[in-house]
Enzyme design. Sequence first.
Site, PDB file in Angstrom:
ATOM      1  CE1 TYR A  80      -3.937   2.163   0.464  1.00  0.00           C
ATOM      2  CE2 TYR A  80      -2.619   3.258   2.140  1.00  0.00           C
ATOM      3  CZ  TYR A  80      -3.737   3.228   1.322  1.00  0.00           C
ATOM      4  OH  TYR A  80      -4.633   4.269   1.353  1.00  0.00           O
ATOM      5  CE  LYS A  98      -3.650   4.933  -1.973  1.00  0.00           C
ATOM      6  NZ  LYS A  98      -4.696   5.399  -2.916  1.00  0.00           N
TER       7      LYS A  98
END
Length: 241
Positions: free
Chosen positions: A146, A150
């Site tokens: 994650y 990002k």
Amino acid sequence: MTFAGKRIVVTGAGKGIGRAVSVMLAGRGAHVIALTRSQQDLDQLVDEIGCTAIAVDLSDAGAAHAAAELAMPADFLVNCAGTTSLDSFLDVSAETFDYIMAVNTRAPMIVAQAYARSRIARGVGGAILNVSSISSTVGFAGHTAYCASKGALDAMTRVMANELGPYGIRVNCVNPIVTLTPMAVKAWSDPAKAGPILDRIPIGRFVSPDEVGEAISFLLSDAASAISGITLPIDGGFSTR
């Protein structure tokens, strides 16, 4: 801020921040083109705001491209679809990593390409808003894929702003901390889990989907006409500590 007569594509519109943004933009006059995976979520959103609904699994590159083309033309784009998985760095699999990158980074690229090509072909500018996360700059344990996705989205946003700016297309990111969607309320209800994060937030709380939506609305609007290439923390001051 008003978006009367504007068509706005929102990915991940069925739940969480994407849903809140869709409802907010529709309430300000926009016609939302909602992309999300769940037909049930889309049906509920159609009933509520009268949007155009496109069901799509954005982890599939071909399906993402087809859905993006179907959604055009549009005045603005909000890339909000996202996913995660809690795995330690030593345990995260290549398959999990690839899936999260596909949804969180590759899909925004594919949809933004379709949007930008459409705007350029018509000789008009526009604005793209990518929903990133404070995780792009903080190495939260258990969030390898994650955080990587990002961080990549932030970097891609800067390139997009650089290359699309000459065509009058602005590109920005918002980077929220924990946002209290229904799923997040359950996930962060344990004080032992939430406490260490809350202790680092000067305002002493997490943020709401509508607070993120207000920032998105501003960055899409003419009031932000000179703002492009930023990553805006919505974190109550977390990044100051």
